[in-house]
Structure formats: structure tokens, C-alpha cells
Design a protein around this motif. Structure first.
Motif, PDB file in Angstrom:
ATOM      1  N   GLN A 194       1.434   2.492  -2.194  1.00 34.51           N
ATOM      2  CA  GLN A 194       2.000   1.139  -2.278  1.00 34.51           C
ATOM      3  C   GLN A 194       1.001   0.172  -2.888  1.00 34.51           C
ATOM      4  O   GLN A 194       1.355  -0.680  -3.711  1.00 34.51           O
ATOM      5  CB  GLN A 194       2.416   0.670  -0.882  1.00 34.51           C
ATOM      6  CG  GLN A 194       3.053  -0.714  -0.851  1.00 34.51           C
ATOM      7  CD  GLN A 194       4.332  -0.787  -1.678  1.00 34.51           C
ATOM      8  OE1 GLN A 194       5.150   0.131  -1.639  1.00 34.51           O
ATOM      9  NE2 GLN A 194       4.493  -1.858  -2.441  1.00 34.51           N
ATOM     10  N   TRP A 195      -0.258   0.326  -2.519  1.00 34.47           N
ATOM     11  CA  TRP A 195      -1.305  -0.578  -2.983  1.00 34.47           C
ATOM     12  C   TRP A 195      -1.610  -0.390  -4.470  1.00 34.47           C
ATOM     13  O   TRP A 195      -1.660  -1.351  -5.233  1.00 34.47           O
ATOM     14  CB  TRP A 195      -2.566  -0.347  -2.146  1.00 34.47           C
ATOM     15  CG  TRP A 195      -3.741  -1.173  -2.571  1.00 34.47           C
ATOM     16  CD1 TRP A 195      -3.747  -2.494  -2.937  1.00 34.47           C
ATOM     17  CD2 TRP A 195      -5.091  -0.736  -2.680  1.00 34.47           C
ATOM     18  NE1 TRP A 195      -5.024  -2.902  -3.263  1.00 34.47           N
ATOM     19  CE2 TRP A 195      -5.866  -1.833  -3.108  1.00 34.47           C
ATOM     20  CE3 TRP A 195      -5.733   0.483  -2.431  1.00 34.47           C
ATOM     21  CZ2 TRP A 195      -7.246  -1.745  -3.320  1.00 34.47           C
ATOM     22  CZ3 TRP A 195      -7.102   0.567  -2.625  1.00 34.47           C
ATOM     23  CH2 TRP A 195      -7.840  -0.535  -3.076  1.00 34.47           C
ATOM     24  N   GLN A 198       2.362   0.636  -6.312  1.00 38.40           N
ATOM     25  CA  GLN A 198       3.526  -0.122  -5.842  1.00 38.40           C
ATOM     26  C   GLN A 198       4.703   0.804  -5.524  1.00 38.40           C
ATOM     27  O   GLN A 198       5.858   0.510  -5.786  1.00 38.40           O
ATOM     28  CB  GLN A 198       3.969  -1.181  -6.875  1.00 38.40           C
ATOM     29  CG  GLN A 198       3.035  -2.377  -6.973  1.00 38.40           C
ATOM     30  CD  GLN A 198       1.782  -2.060  -7.779  1.00 38.40           C
ATOM     31  OE1 GLN A 198       1.886  -1.629  -8.926  1.00 38.40           O
ATOM     32  NE2 GLN A 198       0.610  -2.286  -7.207  1.00 38.40           N
ATOM     33  N   ASP A 199       4.380   1.975  -4.951  1.00 35.96           N
ATOM     34  CA  ASP A 199       5.422   2.960  -4.668  1.00 35.96           C
ATOM     35  C   ASP A 199       4.992   3.837  -3.498  1.00 35.96           C
ATOM     36  O   ASP A 199       4.391   4.896  -3.691  1.00 35.96           O
ATOM     37  CB  ASP A 199       5.674   3.814  -5.911  1.00 35.96           C
ATOM     38  CG  ASP A 199       6.899   4.723  -5.755  1.00 35.96           C
ATOM     39  OD1 ASP A 199       7.355   4.905  -4.612  1.00 35.96           O
ATOM     40  OD2 ASP A 199       7.373   5.250  -6.764  1.00 35.96           O
ATOM     41  N   ALA A 200       5.292   3.400  -2.284  1.00 39.99           N
ATOM     42  CA  ALA A 200       4.942   4.189  -1.100  1.00 39.99           C
ATOM     43  C   ALA A 200       5.819   5.421  -0.969  1.00 39.99           C
ATOM     44  O   ALA A 200       5.362   6.499  -0.568  1.00 39.99           O
ATOM     45  CB  ALA A 200       5.072   3.328   0.156  1.00 39.99           C
TER      46      ALA A 200
END
Length: 249
Positions: A194-195, A198-200
């Protein structure tokens, strides 16, 4: 008459239709393609480069050979293979995902490295039988829907005397480390995804897919069933990853 049950398979810990898995996997790699290498360095602390280097050393690539790099993605393995086969040889960088393949193509061209490119499904390789001296596949097999079919397809296009090397996440053999490994890969890794990307969700899938992949002995047996001989494997970093090798004799 009983209705036919639709075949399902795993997508991480989730069950999906077998015919839809490739689409789900494609969405994952389209999302992370441009940050894939950065994430690999971050989440492995750069160790993935040592794993790949060991795989290439194990292959013993010679000048003039023809090599197929399956699921080659961003081209880091293909770049090293191209240097080893020289101008007399050939490397085909192949991936099912057009976005990953484009990223790999752009990066290799920027470095002045010339290889061939092919968008292919590992289950249905569009090459002539007995075409390649070596087939490599790094961190791609666990995303394939029908792994046995892919292994059969690899055997078909490999030359007699050729070898296949599969570098893949596997079963951790250092049991005391398992709680920490699970915490990192299942909880922390999606946060990093995510960090950085931008896609956990995509990195959650990647962590889950490792758990659903056959362990060392099971994959060894699958390779033998596909026709490969003299099969073996090497555990790296306590079995977090393993390199499986087999020959077509």
C-alpha cells in the motif's frame, strides 16, 4: 441430469473459477508492474538478486545457447542470461502479461540489451518442440492455473539434453521462524504494498499464493510426472525459496 460443476482453483486463499484465474492474476501484475522491482528489493532486502544469481550459476549457461525466460516480467533475469549466451545465442523474454513485458522491454532497451519478446501462456507455449537449451522461470509458476500443463508444455519445447530451472517461493523449513515469517508476509507485506505501490490487495494475494504453492517435494514429483529426469532442488534462505531443476534426456 446433474448439472456440471464449474472447475474452481485458488487465487490466494480465495476460490475462483479456473477460467477466470488468469484474468485476476493479470490485474495484479498490471497494477504493480512499474513498481515491481522496487517492491522486490524492499520486501526481500535485495536478497532476491542473490537467489536469481545462484539460479543462473546453477544453470551453467553457455555461449550460443537458446534460452527461454518464462514469466520474465521486468527482464532482470533475461539481462544476465543475454550476457552469458552472447551474440551467438538467443534469449526469449516471455510473459503472459503485456504490461510487465512492456516494462521489461523498455528497461532492456535502455541498457542496450537485445533479446526477443513473446507474450505467451506457459500452459500453451507457441514454440516448436525441442527449441530451447534452457528454460528458466522465476517466481511465476505459482501464478499458473494448471501447473502440470505448464510443466508438460515446457518439456515439449525443451531440447533433449536441456534443462529447466524453476525459482519459486516454497515451504520454510526453519520452523522457529515460521511465526515471524507469517507475520511479515501476511500482515506487513500488504502494508508495504500500500505504501510503495498503492496496492495492498495485490501484495496480499502474492503472500497468500506462496502458501497455496506446492512444497519442495510435491513440485519435484510434478516435474518427474511431466517427464523431467535427474530432478533435484536447492533450498535457499531456509526454504523460503527453492530452485528446482530437471532435464529432458
Amino acid at each position: 441430469m446433474t448439472a456440471m460443476t464449474e472447475e474452481t482453483t485458488h487465487f490466494g486463499f480465495t476460490q475462483v473459477s479456473s477460467k477466470d484465474k488468469a484474468r485476476h492474476v493479470a490485474q495484479v501484475f498490471e497494477s504493480v508492474a512499474t513498481r515491481y522491482d522496487i517492491m522486490n528489493d524492499l520486501m526481500s532486502c535485495g536478497i532476491h538478486r542473490l537467489w536469481k544469481r545462484f539460479a543462473i550459476e546453477l544453470a551453467g549457461i553457455k555461449r550460443g545457447q537458446r534460452v527461454l525466460d518464462l514469466a520474465g516480467g521486468t527482464g532482470d533475469l533475461a539481462a544476465q542470461l543475454a550476457r552469458l549466451v552472447g551474440t551467438e545465442g538467443e534469449v526469449v523474454l516471455a510473459d503472459i502479461n503485456a504490461t510487465m513485458l512492456q516494462v521489461g522491454r523498455d528497461r532492456l532497451l535502455d541498457k542496450g540489451i537485445m533479446v526477443d519478446y513473446a507474450q505467451v501462456n506457459a500452459e500453451q507455449l507457441p514454440f516448436a518442440n525441442n527449441s530451447f537449451d534452457v528454460i528458466s522461470m522465476a517466481f511465476g509458476l505459482r501464478n499458473v492455473t494448471h501447473k502440470e500443463t505448464a510443466l508438460n508444455s515446457m518439456w515439449q519445447v525443451l531440447k533433449p539434453g536441456g534443462q529447466v530451472l524453476i525459482l519459486e517461493f516454497s515451504e520454510l523449513r526453519l520452523r522457529p521462524l515460521k511465526p515471524f515469517y507469517d507475520l511479515y508476509s501476511l500482515k506487513i507485506l500488504p502494508l508495504l504494498g500500500q505504501w510503495i505501490a498503492q496496492d495492498a490487495d495485490s501484495y496480499r494475494y502474492l503472500a497468500e499464493s506462496i502458501r497455496m504453492h506446492p512444497n519442495q517435494e510435491t513440485l519435484l514429483q510434478m516435474m518427474q510426472q511431466a517427464g523431467f529426469e535427474r530432478c533435484d532442488y536447492h533450498n535457499l534462505t531456509g526454504g523460503i525459496v527453492a530452485i528446482h531443476r530437471g532435464y529432458k534426456l
